[in-house]
Design a protein around this motif. Structure first.
Motif, PDB file in Angstrom:
ATOM      1  N   ARG A 147       0.108 -16.189   1.098  1.00  0.00           N
ATOM      2  CA  ARG A 147       0.610 -17.163   2.063  1.00  0.00           C
ATOM      3  C   ARG A 147       1.468 -16.495   3.137  1.00  0.00           C
ATOM      4  O   ARG A 147       1.325 -16.779   4.318  1.00  0.00           O
ATOM      5  N   ASP A 148       2.359 -15.600   2.731  1.00  0.00           N
ATOM      6  CA  ASP A 148       3.253 -14.938   3.685  1.00  0.00           C
ATOM      7  C   ASP A 148       2.820 -13.514   3.996  1.00  0.00           C
ATOM      8  O   ASP A 148       3.588 -12.745   4.567  1.00  0.00           O
ATOM      9  N   GLY A 149       1.602 -13.139   3.588  1.00  0.00           N
ATOM     10  CA  GLY A 149       1.138 -11.769   3.792  1.00  0.00           C
ATOM     11  C   GLY A 149       0.773 -11.482   5.238  1.00  0.00           C
ATOM     12  O   GLY A 149       0.286 -12.354   5.958  1.00  0.00           O
ATOM     13  N   GLN A 150       1.034 -10.238   5.647  1.00  0.00           N
ATOM     14  CA  GLN A 150       0.697  -9.816   7.005  1.00  0.00           C
ATOM     15  C   GLN A 150      -0.635  -9.080   7.054  1.00  0.00           C
ATOM     16  O   GLN A 150      -1.166  -8.814   8.127  1.00  0.00           O
ATOM     17  N   GLY A 151      -1.153  -8.693   5.873  1.00  0.00           N
ATOM     18  CA  GLY A 151      -2.443  -8.031   5.844  1.00  0.00           C
ATOM     19  C   GLY A 151      -2.423  -6.587   6.312  1.00  0.00           C
ATOM     20  O   GLY A 151      -3.426  -6.075   6.778  1.00  0.00           O
ATOM     21  N   LEU A 152      -1.269  -5.936   6.166  1.00  0.00           N
ATOM     22  CA  LEU A 152      -1.184  -4.535   6.598  1.00  0.00           C
ATOM     23  C   LEU A 152      -1.121  -3.554   5.432  1.00  0.00           C
ATOM     24  O   LEU A 152      -1.405  -2.376   5.605  1.00  0.00           O
ATOM     25  N   GLY A 153      -0.761  -4.016   4.246  1.00  0.00           N
ATOM     26  CA  GLY A 153      -0.591  -3.129   3.093  1.00  0.00           C
ATOM     27  C   GLY A 153      -1.854  -2.382   2.713  1.00  0.00           C
ATOM     28  O   GLY A 153      -1.853  -1.157   2.603  1.00  0.00           O
ATOM     29  N   LEU A 154      -2.955  -3.101   2.501  1.00  0.00           N
ATOM     30  CA  LEU A 154      -4.194  -2.433   2.100  1.00  0.00           C
ATOM     31  C   LEU A 154      -4.842  -1.683   3.253  1.00  0.00           C
ATOM     32  O   LEU A 154      -5.531  -0.689   3.040  1.00  0.00           O
ATOM     33  N   ALA A 155      -4.622  -2.131   4.486  1.00  0.00           N
ATOM     34  CA  ALA A 155      -5.112  -1.370   5.647  1.00  0.00           C
ATOM     35  C   ALA A 155      -4.406  -0.014   5.696  1.00  0.00           C
ATOM     36  O   ALA A 155      -5.032   1.018   5.961  1.00  0.00           O
ATOM     37  N   LEU A 156      -3.091   0.001   5.419  1.00  0.00           N
ATOM     38  CA  LEU A 156      -2.335   1.260   5.379  1.00  0.00           C
ATOM     39  C   LEU A 156      -2.806   2.127   4.225  1.00  0.00           C
ATOM     40  O   LEU A 156      -2.997   3.340   4.380  1.00  0.00           O
ATOM     41  N   VAL A 157      -3.022   1.524   3.057  1.00  0.00           N
ATOM     42  CA  VAL A 157      -3.525   2.263   1.895  1.00  0.00           C
ATOM     43  C   VAL A 157      -4.846   2.941   2.238  1.00  0.00           C
ATOM     44  O   VAL A 157      -5.030   4.137   1.987  1.00  0.00           O
ATOM     45  N   ASP A 158      -5.763   2.195   2.832  1.00  0.00           N
ATOM     46  CA  ASP A 158      -7.069   2.742   3.202  1.00  0.00           C
ATOM     47  C   ASP A 158      -6.915   3.902   4.186  1.00  0.00           C
ATOM     48  O   ASP A 158      -7.547   4.952   4.033  1.00  0.00           O
ATOM     49  N   LYS A 159      -6.060   3.731   5.183  1.00  0.00           N
ATOM     50  CA  LYS A 159      -5.849   4.787   6.181  1.00  0.00           C
ATOM     51  C   LYS A 159      -5.269   6.046   5.538  1.00  0.00           C
ATOM     52  O   LYS A 159      -5.732   7.157   5.802  1.00  0.00           O
ATOM     53  N   LEU A 160      -4.251   5.882   4.689  1.00  0.00           N
ATOM     54  CA  LEU A 160      -3.627   7.047   4.048  1.00  0.00           C
ATOM     55  C   LEU A 160      -4.621   7.772   3.142  1.00  0.00           C
ATOM     56  O   LEU A 160      -4.671   9.006   3.137  1.00  0.00           O
ATOM     57  N   VAL A 161      -5.404   7.026   2.391  1.00  0.00           N
ATOM     58  CA  VAL A 161      -6.399   7.661   1.513  1.00  0.00           C
ATOM     59  C   VAL A 161      -7.445   8.398   2.348  1.00  0.00           C
ATOM     60  O   VAL A 161      -7.804   9.542   2.047  1.00  0.00           O
ATOM     61  N   ARG A 162      -7.916   7.770   3.425  1.00  0.00           N
ATOM     62  CA  ARG A 162      -8.888   8.449   4.299  1.00  0.00           C
ATOM     63  C   ARG A 162      -8.274   9.682   4.947  1.00  0.00           C
ATOM     64  O   ARG A 162      -8.950  10.704   5.106  1.00  0.00           O
ATOM     65  N   ASP A 163      -6.983   9.605   5.335  1.00  0.00           N
ATOM     66  CA  ASP A 163      -6.312  10.763   5.935  1.00  0.00           C
ATOM     67  C   ASP A 163      -6.167  11.914   4.947  1.00  0.00           C
ATOM     68  O   ASP A 163      -5.943  13.054   5.351  1.00  0.00           O
ATOM     69  N   MET A 164      -6.283  11.620   3.643  1.00  0.00           N
ATOM     70  CA  MET A 164      -6.277  12.676   2.614  1.00  0.00           C
ATOM     71  C   MET A 164      -7.705  13.057   2.239  1.00  0.00           C
ATOM     72  O   MET A 164      -7.938  13.696   1.213  1.00  0.00           O
ATOM     73  N   ASN A 165      -8.668  12.653   3.098  1.00  0.00           N
ATOM     74  CA  ASN A 165     -10.093  12.925   2.878  1.00  0.00           C
ATOM     75  C   ASN A 165     -10.616  12.280   1.609  1.00  0.00           C
ATOM     76  O   ASN A 165     -11.529  12.794   0.965  1.00  0.00           O
ATOM     77  N   GLY A 166     -10.016  11.154   1.232  1.00  0.00           N
ATOM     78  CA  GLY A 166     -10.427  10.423   0.047  1.00  0.00           C
ATOM     79  C   GLY A 166     -11.106   9.116   0.390  1.00  0.00           C
ATOM     80  O   GLY A 166     -11.461   8.851   1.539  1.00  0.00           O
ATOM     81  N   PHE A 167     -11.269   8.318  -0.631  1.00  0.00           N
ATOM     82  CA  PHE A 167     -11.994   7.053  -0.528  1.00  0.00           C
ATOM     83  C   PHE A 167     -11.353   6.062  -1.482  1.00  0.00           C
ATOM     84  O   PHE A 167     -10.938   6.439  -2.577  1.00  0.00           O
TER      85      PHE A 167
END
Length: 168
Positions: free
Chosen positions: A124-144
């Motif tokens: 309800r109060d989520g901004q929807g940035l947490g998992l987008a950041l998680v995905d970006k950080l994992v990709r920046d570590m050449n992961g998935f």
């Protein structure tokens, strides 16, 4: 890109679990099943702590009101696991697996396909940035990272795959 280096992921995972256990996940039982033979991962330890804290926070929030809230952190070495990099870049071999598993209700079906997109949230109060950041950080570590739901076990699973740390 993040500065990545070969690192033992266990102190990193334990640091994130410690932060979660003494704060937002103090009412949740967090268990660990670690593969003791796991080699170092090629990662950024600070970014991996942030990834794990975000995943643990989401899991603990999903467990709100659950009579027996549980989160499991598991590690494994997956022989032969690779992902296509796209754009003619070939494959990336990602044998280091970290899973965050909770027994909550799961991600609402209407957002599963776009779960890692910015501004997508089932809260309800989520901004929807947490998992987008998680995905970006994992990709920046050449992961998935990927999300799964095991309906039979009633578990939500986030699976991180990382490259193995280079040996000297």
């Amino acid at each position: 890109k993040l500065e990545c280096r070969p690192a033992n992921i266990y102190p990193v995972l334990d640091q994130a679990i410690q932060i979660a256990s003494t704060g937002f996940a103090s009412e949740v039982r967090i268990s660990r099943t670690y593969d003791p033979s796991l080699p170092f991962a090629q990662c950024n330890p600070d970014a991996l702590v942030q990834v794990m804290i975000n995943l643990l926070k989401n899991a603990s929030e999903a467990l709100g009101g659950h009579p027996k809230p549980k989160i499991r952190i598991e590690t494994a070495y997956r022989h032969g696991v690779s992902v296509m990099l796209g754009e003619g870049k070939g494959n990336a071999i990602l044998p280091i697996e970290i899973t965050v598993i909770d027994n909550g209700p799961g991600v609402p079906p209407h957002i599963r396909e776009h779960l890692f997109d910015p501004f997508i949230s089932g809260k309800r109060d989520g901004q929807g940035l947490g998992l987008a950041l998680v995905d970006k950080l994992v990709r920046d570590m050449n992961g998935f990272i990927r999300h799964d739901r095991d309906e039979a076990a009633q578990e939500t699973i986030f699976r991180i795959l990382l490259p193995m740390g280079a040996t000297a």
